[in-house]
Design an enzyme around this catalytic site. Structure first.
Site, PDB file in Angstrom:
ATOM      1  N   LYS A 110      -4.147   3.342   6.719  1.00  0.00           N
ATOM      2  CA  LYS A 110      -3.809   3.065   8.176  1.00  0.00           C
ATOM      3  C   LYS A 110      -4.877   4.068   8.879  1.00  0.00           C
ATOM      4  O   LYS A 110      -5.002   3.808  10.257  1.00  0.00           O
ATOM      5  CB  LYS A 110      -2.471   3.559   8.576  1.00  0.00           C
ATOM      6  CG  LYS A 110      -1.412   2.490   7.848  1.00  0.00           C
ATOM      7  CD  LYS A 110      -1.787   1.099   8.384  1.00  0.00           C
ATOM      8  CE  LYS A 110      -0.367   0.046   8.025  1.00  0.00           C
ATOM      9  NZ  LYS A 110      -0.818  -1.290   8.747  1.00  0.00           N
ATOM     10  N   TYR A 155      -1.758   4.323   1.329  1.00  0.00           N
ATOM     11  CA  TYR A 155      -1.356   3.459   2.643  1.00  0.00           C
ATOM     12  C   TYR A 155      -1.869   4.427   3.915  1.00  0.00           C
ATOM     13  O   TYR A 155      -2.201   3.861   4.744  1.00  0.00           O
ATOM     14  CB  TYR A 155       0.105   3.729   2.416  1.00  0.00           C
ATOM     15  CG  TYR A 155       1.000   2.922   3.711  1.00  0.00           C
ATOM     16  CD1 TYR A 155       1.234   1.635   3.586  1.00  0.00           C
ATOM     17  CD2 TYR A 155       1.212   3.464   4.940  1.00  0.00           C
ATOM     18  CE1 TYR A 155       1.799   1.011   4.619  1.00  0.00           C
ATOM     19  CE2 TYR A 155       1.821   2.953   5.979  1.00  0.00           C
ATOM     20  CZ  TYR A 155       1.989   1.624   5.961  1.00  0.00           C
ATOM     21  OH  TYR A 155       2.636   0.896   6.851  1.00  0.00           O
TER      22      TYR A 155
END
Length: 285
Positions: free
Chosen positions: A159, A155
């Site tokens: 990002k 994740y």
């Protein structure tokens, strides 16, 4: 103008839940017509009807799974429709995934990449082309403070890509009349963990943000043409600290923090949780 009534139009991905739903409500209240995108067609229609009734705006629905290239292409084509211009793109769709980069299921990791990274690239490109041709427009990508975390998992890596992509896009858009902004919030109270089947996320109660506050701050920065938006003083301080600490120190702190038990029973946003989540792909809005 973008509509017969002279209202601007915003396209929001992941618009039926979490930050996406808050963006839709705020922009509709401010007088934007909307194009809302999510996978659940029934929930999209319910959201659209509620927004029409409350705010008197036009709301178009696009049911699409952004991990599917042909469905993503439909959303990109909508952004490129010169007859129905989109003035603001909000790339918000996302979900958490608890899969190890070393031994996780590659199919799930690829789907995660497709929604959180490839879809952002494709939609930014489609929107930028149409907006540059008109000489105006704004792009807002929902990132995460996790983008600054060394060793924060898949994740965080995705990002991090969104942050770097937005910075590069902003450079290419300079002087075009089009701006690009990335928002880097931390933990946000939404339904994310419930939908993803998560037990929670670590962090003290002061680390949790209100979704409406995140949306208000990031939209203000977007319309001001700022490149990076970090909502709340505590996360601005954290971002500044992460920007100067050696990455080895950040990795060590992340390993220590990730072992702590959750301290808040409420839920976080799919686009803003610094933690990874369950493998359920149903959480991507």
């Amino acid at each position: 103008m973008s509509t017969p009534l002279g209202r601007p139009t915003a396209l929001i991905t992941g618009a039926t839940a979490g930050l996406g739903a808050s963006y839709a409500a705020h922009l509709a209240a401010a007088g934007h017509d909307l194009v809302i995108v999510a996978r659940d067609g029934a929930r999209l229609e319910e959201t659209a009807e509620r927004l029409r009734e409350r705010h008197g705006v036009q709301v178009e629905v696009l049911a699409a799974d952004l991990a599917q290239r042909e469905q993503l292409a439909v959303v990109a084509a909508r952004l490129g429709d010169a007859a129905r211009p989109v003035d603001l793109l909000v790339n918000n769709a996302g979900y958490g995934l608890k899969q190890s980069l070393a031994v996780g299921q590659i199919e799930l990791l690829e789907q995660h990449f497709d929604v959180l990274a490839r879809a952002v690239l494709v939609l930014c490109n489609a929107a930028a082309k149409a907006m540059v041709a008109r000489g105006r427009g704004r792009i807002l990508n929902v990132g995460s403070i996790a983008a600054l975390l060394a060793g924060g998992g898949h994740y965080a890596a995705l990002k991090g890509y969104v942050l770097a992509l937005t910075e590069s896009l902003a450079k290419d858009l300079r002087g075009s009349g089009v701006s690009a902004t990335v928002v880097l919030p931390g933990y946000v109270h939404t339904e994310f963990h419930v939908r993803a089947g998560m037990k929670g996320a670590s962090g003290p109660s002061r680390a949790w943000l209100n979704a409406d506050d995140v949306v208000t701050d990031s939209l203000r920065d977007t319309f001001a043409g700022r490149l990076v938006s970090v909502p709340s003083p505590q996360y601005r301080a954290l971002a500044a600290l992460l920007g100067v600490l050696p990455r080895s120190a950040v990795r060590a702190a992340w390993r220590l923090g990730s072992r702590k038990a959750p301290s808040n029973a409420r839920t976080t946003s799919p686009a803003t949780s610094p933690a990874t989540s369950s493998p359920a792909p149903t959480a991507r809005g």
